[in-house]
Motif scaffolding. Structure first.
Motif, PDB file in Angstrom:
ATOM      1  N   GLU A 203     103.458 -37.684 -28.553  1.00 46.00           N
ATOM      2  CA  GLU A 203     102.427 -38.422 -29.272  1.00 46.00           C
ATOM      3  C   GLU A 203     101.349 -37.473 -29.798  1.00 46.00           C
ATOM      4  OE1 GLU A 203     100.322 -41.479 -31.058  1.00 46.00           O
ATOM      5  OE2 GLU A 203     102.414 -41.263 -30.453  1.00 46.00           O
ATOM      6  N   THR A 204     101.020 -36.452 -29.023  1.00 39.14           N
ATOM      7  CA  THR A 204     100.070 -35.457 -29.518  1.00 39.14           C
ATOM      8  C   THR A 204     100.622 -34.733 -30.737  1.00 39.14           C
ATOM      9  OG1 THR A 204      99.149 -35.124 -27.300  1.00 39.14           O
ATOM     10  CG2 THR A 204      98.790 -33.369 -28.900  1.00 39.14           C
ATOM     11  N   LYS A 205     101.923 -34.398 -30.695  1.00 39.22           N
ATOM     12  CA  LYS A 205     102.555 -33.783 -31.856  1.00 39.22           C
ATOM     13  C   LYS A 205     102.446 -34.684 -33.080  1.00 39.22           C
ATOM     14  CE  LYS A 205     105.142 -30.685 -32.084  1.00 39.22           C
ATOM     15  NZ  LYS A 205     105.038 -29.246 -32.484  1.00 39.22           N
ATOM     16  N   ARG A 206     102.691 -35.972 -32.887  1.00 39.04           N
ATOM     17  CA  ARG A 206     102.627 -36.907 -34.020  1.00 39.04           C
ATOM     18  C   ARG A 206     101.217 -36.982 -34.582  1.00 39.04           C
ATOM     19  NH1 ARG A 206     101.068 -41.630 -35.658  1.00 39.04           N
ATOM     20  NH2 ARG A 206      99.977 -42.059 -33.719  1.00 39.04           N
ATOM     21  N   GLN A 207     100.238 -37.096 -33.705  1.00 39.53           N
ATOM     22  CA  GLN A 207      98.859 -37.253 -34.158  1.00 39.53           C
ATOM     23  C   GLN A 207      98.359 -36.026 -34.908  1.00 39.53           C
ATOM     24  OE1 GLN A 207      96.477 -38.345 -30.767  1.00 39.53           O
ATOM     25  NE2 GLN A 207      97.520 -40.313 -30.494  1.00 39.53           N
ATOM     26  N   ASN A 208      98.926 -34.871 -34.591  1.00 41.67           N
ATOM     27  CA  ASN A 208      98.510 -33.631 -35.259  1.00 41.67           C
ATOM     28  C   ASN A 208      99.395 -33.263 -36.450  1.00 41.67           C
ATOM     29  OD1 ASN A 208      96.455 -33.296 -33.366  1.00 41.67           O
ATOM     30  ND2 ASN A 208      97.740 -32.080 -31.995  1.00 41.67           N
ATOM     31  N   SER A 209     100.289 -34.160 -36.833  1.00 41.79           N
ATOM     32  CA  SER A 209     101.281 -33.823 -37.862  1.00 41.79           C
ATOM     33  C   SER A 209     100.901 -34.282 -39.259  1.00 41.79           C
ATOM     34  CB  SER A 209     102.628 -34.453 -37.493  1.00 41.79           C
ATOM     35  OG  SER A 209     102.551 -35.871 -37.586  1.00 41.79           O
ATOM     36  N   ASN A 210      99.743 -34.935 -39.416  1.00 39.17           N
ATOM     37  CA  ASN A 210      99.311 -35.435 -40.721  1.00 39.17           C
ATOM     38  C   ASN A 210     100.330 -36.375 -41.358  1.00 39.17           C
ATOM     39  OD1 ASN A 210      96.836 -33.932 -40.758  1.00 39.17           O
ATOM     40  ND2 ASN A 210      98.025 -32.102 -41.249  1.00 39.17           N
ATOM     41  N   GLY A 211     100.971 -37.198 -40.531  1.00 44.12           N
ATOM     42  CA  GLY A 211     101.869 -38.224 -41.049  1.00 44.12           C
ATOM     43  C   GLY A 211     103.261 -37.764 -41.396  1.00 44.12           C
ATOM     44  N   ALA A 212     103.617 -36.524 -41.075  1.00 44.40           N
ATOM     45  CA  ALA A 212     104.964 -36.022 -41.367  1.00 44.40           C
ATOM     46  C   ALA A 212     105.407 -35.135 -40.229  1.00 44.40           C
ATOM     47  CB  ALA A 212     104.987 -35.250 -42.681  1.00 44.40           C
ATOM     48  N   ILE A 213     106.551 -35.466 -39.646  1.00 43.53           N
ATOM     49  CA  ILE A 213     107.089 -34.657 -38.560  1.00 43.53           C
ATOM     50  C   ILE A 213     108.587 -34.520 -38.790  1.00 43.53           C
ATOM     51  CG2 ILE A 213     107.326 -36.654 -37.009  1.00 43.53           C
ATOM     52  CD1 ILE A 213     106.423 -34.628 -34.743  1.00 43.53           C
ATOM     53  N   GLY A 214     109.034 -33.295 -39.019  1.00 43.40           N
ATOM     54  CA  GLY A 214     110.422 -33.097 -39.426  1.00 43.40           C
ATOM     55  C   GLY A 214     110.654 -33.798 -40.757  1.00 43.40           C
ATOM     56  N   TYR A 215     111.719 -34.595 -40.814  1.00 38.95           N
ATOM     57  CA  TYR A 215     112.019 -35.345 -42.027  1.00 38.95           C
ATOM     58  C   TYR A 215     111.453 -36.756 -41.998  1.00 38.95           C
ATOM     59  CZ  TYR A 215     115.118 -31.767 -43.875  1.00 38.95           C
ATOM     60  OH  TYR A 215     115.608 -30.596 -44.395  1.00 38.95           O
ATOM     61  N   LEU A 216     110.701 -37.082 -40.966  1.00 40.16           N
ATOM     62  CA  LEU A 216     110.066 -38.397 -40.890  1.00 40.16           C
ATOM     63  C   LEU A 216     108.658 -38.325 -41.461  1.00 40.16           C
ATOM     64  CD1 LEU A 216     111.123 -39.670 -37.355  1.00 40.16           C
ATOM     65  CD2 LEU A 216     111.760 -40.687 -39.549  1.00 40.16           C
ATOM     66  N   ALA A 217     108.321 -39.330 -42.283  1.00 38.32           N
ATOM     67  CA  ALA A 217     107.000 -39.329 -42.913  1.00 38.32           C
ATOM     68  C   ALA A 217     106.525 -40.749 -43.106  1.00 38.32           C
ATOM     69  CB  ALA A 217     107.033 -38.594 -44.256  1.00 38.32           C
ATOM     70  N   THR A 218     105.220 -40.921 -43.088  1.00 40.40           N
ATOM     71  CA  THR A 218     104.613 -42.215 -43.397  1.00 40.40           C
ATOM     72  C   THR A 218     104.288 -42.268 -44.886  1.00 40.40           C
ATOM     73  OG1 THR A 218     102.378 -41.399 -42.968  1.00 40.40           O
ATOM     74  CG2 THR A 218     103.580 -42.343 -41.103  1.00 40.40           C
ATOM     75  N   ALA A 219     104.039 -43.476 -45.373  1.00 38.65           N
ATOM     76  CA  ALA A 219     103.715 -43.647 -46.789  1.00 38.65           C
ATOM     77  C   ALA A 219     102.442 -42.889 -47.155  1.00 38.65           C
ATOM     78  CB  ALA A 219     103.563 -45.132 -47.109  1.00 38.65           C
ATOM     79  N   GLN A 220     101.488 -42.813 -46.202  1.00 39.62           N
ATOM     80  CA  GLN A 220     100.221 -42.160 -46.481  1.00 39.62           C
ATOM     81  C   GLN A 220     100.362 -40.655 -46.660  1.00 39.62           C
ATOM     82  OE1 GLN A 220     100.814 -44.293 -44.107  1.00 39.62           O
ATOM     83  NE2 GLN A 220      99.436 -46.051 -44.401  1.00 39.62           N
ATOM     84  N   SER A 221     101.436 -40.081 -46.078  1.00 38.87           N
ATOM     85  CA  SER A 221     101.601 -38.629 -46.144  1.00 38.87           C
ATOM     86  C   SER A 221     102.284 -38.174 -47.421  1.00 38.87           C
ATOM     87  CB  SER A 221     102.416 -38.142 -44.939  1.00 38.87           C
ATOM     88  OG  SER A 221     103.750 -38.581 -45.036  1.00 38.87           O
ATOM     89  N   LYS A 222     102.826 -39.119 -48.191  1.00 38.37           N
ATOM     90  CA  LYS A 222     103.611 -38.738 -49.365  1.00 38.37           C
ATOM     91  C   LYS A 222     102.679 -38.309 -50.514  1.00 38.37           C
ATOM     92  CE  LYS A 222     107.154 -42.063 -48.020  1.00 38.37           C
ATOM     93  NZ  LYS A 222     107.853 -43.286 -48.358  1.00 38.37           N
TER      94      LYS A 222
END
Length: 462
Positions: A443-462
């Motif tokens: 979860e810490t990795k996710r929170q520090n990833s700016n919405g993109a981790i590996g090939y997973l991304a949120t709409a806000q990070s695009k």
């Protein structure tokens, strides 16, 4: 009863788990509450609270006692089902309790072998071999000899790849298994495994080959009607053997996970078909289905799943008419499997809760193209995709190939970090990571990833 010898807090905590597991239930709601409490009490076991010498001394006995407790829970499924107690909440709670208890067994095994790992060129043990209490046998089937495999037995298995972890976690209830197969014994007494594999469809392999083929864990299940099981095994064996003799008759893997039809089969659908044939349509598996009722279907849509409910491999653990014969695991790899499971939990949780979706790039599109063209590629080109898609069947879509590649390349670096973190934890304390620590790290990795981790991304990070 747990017959463990440790004193102090460990004995108290184990006794409490045993007391909850043995607690009677008079209603479906009460059963679900008991099982949820059992899960919580087992999850809260923190090995840091106990002396390391106590854990090292008691690990084999604790593992055996936990296995016995799981057998007792499973032995009540038929009664609970008959009484209408296994509603969806009770069913989910039982699955969760069995899963978390198995993780305790794994940790005891890892402690007992002092956290030994596979070397660079080492392979996993042959299934149902090993001397560090790798195999647990149901007393009902204990003979003092090697496991007596019989025609009609089922093998519930787990491989080592991230794809296996994803299959184990893809439905609405997490599991620790990714493959189900059936044993057929021919007239000469040779054991064969009839199975449906992603890469090659419905095939028949020698049992000895399957048990040597990179297993991490395996359970043998046996139907309580041996004649039915024997008919089912014979009919599916001859059906698959006959399909290999026909031109264009091969039965490929069914990526849809739909239960209707038999032109394509996935692993547990093959077992379902076997018992349908053997019972003349009187037996329909599974009793308790896995559902695909997630809000975010990005991954399952990409790999071709159209079903809303299905027969997942681990659903066999809930079947009232089957007994566990024996259970086996290679403790040199169970830590990796557990970390894969917890990692996959979080990836799917992020998809569902935070709307993460896979975002392709050019290398992934290239893998998709190369995968579909793999039959025409050179050996060197095939090696470029072998780490994520070892063998591509002709009915695997480019979308599925890319999804598997993105999952692999997202999970692998995170798993490497988790394994390094656990190794530091073991070196410092002599104990493995608690699942809570794994979740917190991710979860810490996710929170520090700016919405993109590996090939997973949120709409806000695009």
């Amino acid at each position: 009863m747990l017959q463990t010898t440790p004193g102090g807090r460990l004995a108290e905590d184990l006794a409490r788990i045993e007391e909850i597991a043995a607690r009677p239930a008079g209603t479906a709601r009460e059963l679900a509450a008991n099982l949820n409490e059992l899960y919580a009490a087992t999850y809260e076991l923190c090995l840091d609270r106990y002396e390391l010498d106590t854990l090292l001394h008691s690990a084999p006995e604790i593992a055996q006692a936990i296995f016995a407790m799981r057998l007792r829970l499973r032995s009540q499924i038929a009664d609970w089902h008959a009484r209408g107690f296994l509603t969806r909440p009770g069913e989910r709670a039982l699955r969760n309790a069995l899963r978390i208890a198995r993780y305790v067994t794994d940790m005891m095994g890892e402690i007992n072998i002092r956290y030994a790992q596979l070397g660079p060129n080492e392979k996993t043990l042959r299934g149902f071999s090993g001397r560090s209490f790798n195999t647990f046998v149901n007393p009902k089937f204990e003979t003092g000899e090697d496991i007596d495999f019989r025609t009609g037995d089922l093998l519930l298995m787990r491989g080592m790849a991230h794809n296996s972890a994803a299959i184990a976690r893809i439905g609405d209830v997490d599991s620790q298994f990714s493959h189900l197969a059936m044993i057929y014994t021919d007239a000469n007494g040779k054991h064969w495994v009839v199975e449906a594999l992603i890469e090659s469809g419905s095939v028949i392999n020698p049992l000895s080959e399957t048990l040597h083929h990179g297993l991490g864990r395996c359970i043998v299940f046996r139907h309580r009607d041996p004649e039915l099981a024997a008919r089912a095994a014979a009919m599916i064996y001859h059906t698959i053997a006959k399909s290999h003799q026909k031109r264009n008759g091969h039965i490929w893997y069914d990526f849809s996970m739909e239960l209707e039809g038999n032109k394509e089969l996935f692993c547990s659908k093959l077992v379902r078909e076997a018992f349908r044939l053997g019972s003349e349509n009187r037996v329909t598996l599974p009793t308790f289905m896995t559902r695909f009722d997630m809000r975010n279907r990005d991954f399952v849509d990409r790999i071709g799943v159209t079903a809303r409910e299905t027969f997942a491999p681990a659903d066999i653990e809930m079947e009232p008419d089957f007994d566990v014969v024996a259970e086996w695991q290679d403790y040199r790899v169970t830590s990796r499997l557990r970390l894969q499971d917890l990692l996959m939990d979080q990836l799917f949780h992020w998809m569902e809760t935070h709307d993460y979706r896979f975002e392709e790039d050019f290398p992934v599109r290239l893998i998709g193209w190369m995968g579909q063209m793999s039959g025409q590629l050179s050996t060197r080109a095939k090696q470029l995709i072998a780490d994520v898609v070892p063998t591509v069947p002709p009915n695997m879509t480019r979308s599925a190939i890319k999804a598997v590649a993105m999952l692999h390349r997202t999970a692998e670096p995170l798993l490497d970090e988790l394994q390094a973190l656990e190794r530091r934890r073991i070196d410092r304390t002599g104990r493995p990571l608690h699942p809570r620590e794994v979740y917190d790290f991710l979860e810490t990795k996710r929170q520090n990833s700016n919405g993109a981790i590996g090939y997973l991304a949120t709409a806000q990070s695009k």
